[in-house]
Scaffold this active site. Structure first.
Site, PDB file in Angstrom:
ATOM      1  CG  ASP A 127      -1.805   1.200   1.330  1.00  0.00           C
ATOM      2  OD1 ASP A 127      -1.667   2.133   0.524  1.00  0.00           O
ATOM      3  OD2 ASP A 127      -2.670   1.215   2.231  1.00  0.00           O
ATOM      4  CB  ILE A 128       1.925   3.592  -2.690  1.00  0.00           C
ATOM      5  CG1 ILE A 128       0.554   4.161  -3.083  1.00  0.00           C
ATOM      6  CG2 ILE A 128       2.405   2.539  -3.668  1.00  0.00           C
ATOM      7  CD1 ILE A 128       0.573   4.920  -4.399  1.00  0.00           C
ATOM      8  CG  ASN A 154      -1.003   3.774 -13.139  1.00  0.00           C
ATOM      9  OD1 ASN A 154      -1.613   4.417 -13.992  1.00  0.00           O
ATOM     10  ND2 ASN A 154      -1.521   2.689 -12.568  1.00  0.00           N
ATOM     11  CE1 TYR A 158      -8.072  10.929 -10.335  1.00  0.00           C
ATOM     12  CE2 TYR A 158      -9.490  11.959 -11.973  1.00  0.00           C
ATOM     13  CZ  TYR A 158      -8.471  11.080 -11.656  1.00  0.00           C
ATOM     14  OH  TYR A 158      -7.848  10.360 -12.651  1.00  0.00           O
ATOM     15  CB  ALA A 175      -7.463  19.675  -7.249  1.00  0.00           C
ATOM     16  CE  LYS A 187      -4.369  10.951 -11.015  1.00  0.00           C
ATOM     17  NZ  LYS A 187      -3.264   9.956 -10.973  1.00  0.00           N
ATOM     18  CB  ILE A 209      -8.537   5.333 -20.220  1.00  0.00           C
ATOM     19  CG1 ILE A 209      -7.709   6.520 -20.720  1.00  0.00           C
ATOM     20  CG2 ILE A 209      -7.882   4.010 -20.603  1.00  0.00           C
ATOM     21  CD1 ILE A 209      -7.503   6.578 -22.215  1.00  0.00           C
TER      22      ILE A 209
END
Length: 259
Positions: A69-70, A96, A160, A162, A164, A193
């Site tokens: 879990d990053i 990613n 979300y 924001a 990115k 996508i």
């Protein structure tokens, strides 16, 4: 021997590279891990669930699943330590992993905002920082996966994009900061996508279908993109042949950004 010849003789071939891809269990992360593996790279596929990671690796012996879990304390350092310890180097880091939960103003609480910031922004910062020495040694590449929505607007889901947009700002800042170390930093900004990320936005199936219809209507190429098309862009920007690119944010969105 001129500088061009020296660079050609010393750069790492794609088949020698070690790549870390976060969020590799599904969607763009899975397609990216497989794309690098097809090039012959060793890919450390990072994700929270073992099952999806094993599916990503099926048929690709160069993909090595790593459950992590990053956002957990110490996870960035553990990921880098495991990668370098097992494979001797780290050439490409693909940030990613991301989540897209949200809602309109008036409904947002810390329980929503906190995980978005931790996953989409804080974790990439800490993971890139942990990988910095290894990337400097390899004269490596960081690829951040953002979104073209971050360059436009997404009503009722502002946090979300924001996060990115902030990741794109980091891309440009890091490109300048890390250039003296020989580390390139680039980003790929997908449009609409076909990935499972929309399944976790809290929208009903009817709302998701409405969003998809709107996305198609606002995409000049008239369709939803495939994860493999984004993966192509990631591997292309990370390629040794792209050695003069840094600070670049490449939209992969069927023309939506310019429409």
């Amino acid at each position: 021997m001129n500088n061009r010849t020296q660079q050609q003789n010393t750069r790492v071939d794609s088949t020698d590279r070690v790549v870390v891809v976060t969020g590799a269990g599904t969607g763009i992360g899975r397609a990216t891990a497989r794309a690098f593996a097809r090039e012959g790279a060793t890919v450390v596929a990072v994700g929270r669930r073992r099952g999806p990671l094993d599916e990503t690796a099926e048929g690709f012996p160069g993909i090595r699943p790593l459950v992590a879990d990053i956002t957990a304390p110490g996870a960035p350092e553990d990921i880098v330590r495991t990668t370098v310890g097992n494979h001797g180097r780290l050439d490409v880091l693909v940030n990613n992993a991301g989540i897209a939960t949200g809602g309109p103003l008036g409904t947002l609480g810390r329980e929503t905002i906190g995980p978005l910031l931790e996953t989409n922004l804080v974790a990439p910062v800490l993971l890139t920082q942990a990988a910095l020495d290894a990337l400097t040694t390899a004269r490596g590449v960081v690829v951040n996966v953002t979104t073209t929505v971050g360059q436009r607007g997404w009503p009722n889901n502002s946090v979300y994009p924001a996060t990115k947009s902030a990741l794109e700002t980091l891309t440009r800042c890091w490109a300048l900061e890390l250039a003296p170390r020989g580390v390139r930093v680039v980003a790929v900004a997908p449009g609409a996508i076909d990935t499972p990320i929309a399944d976790h936005t809290g929208l009903t199936p009817e709302q998701r279908r409405a969003v998809r219809a709107w996305q198609i209507a606002h995409t000049p190429l008239g369709r939803i993109g495939r994860p493999e098309e984004v993966a192509w862009a990631v591997t292309a920007l990370a390629s040794p042949d792209a050695a003069f690119l840094t600070g670049t944010v490449l939209p992969v969105d069927g023309g939506a950004l310019v429409s």
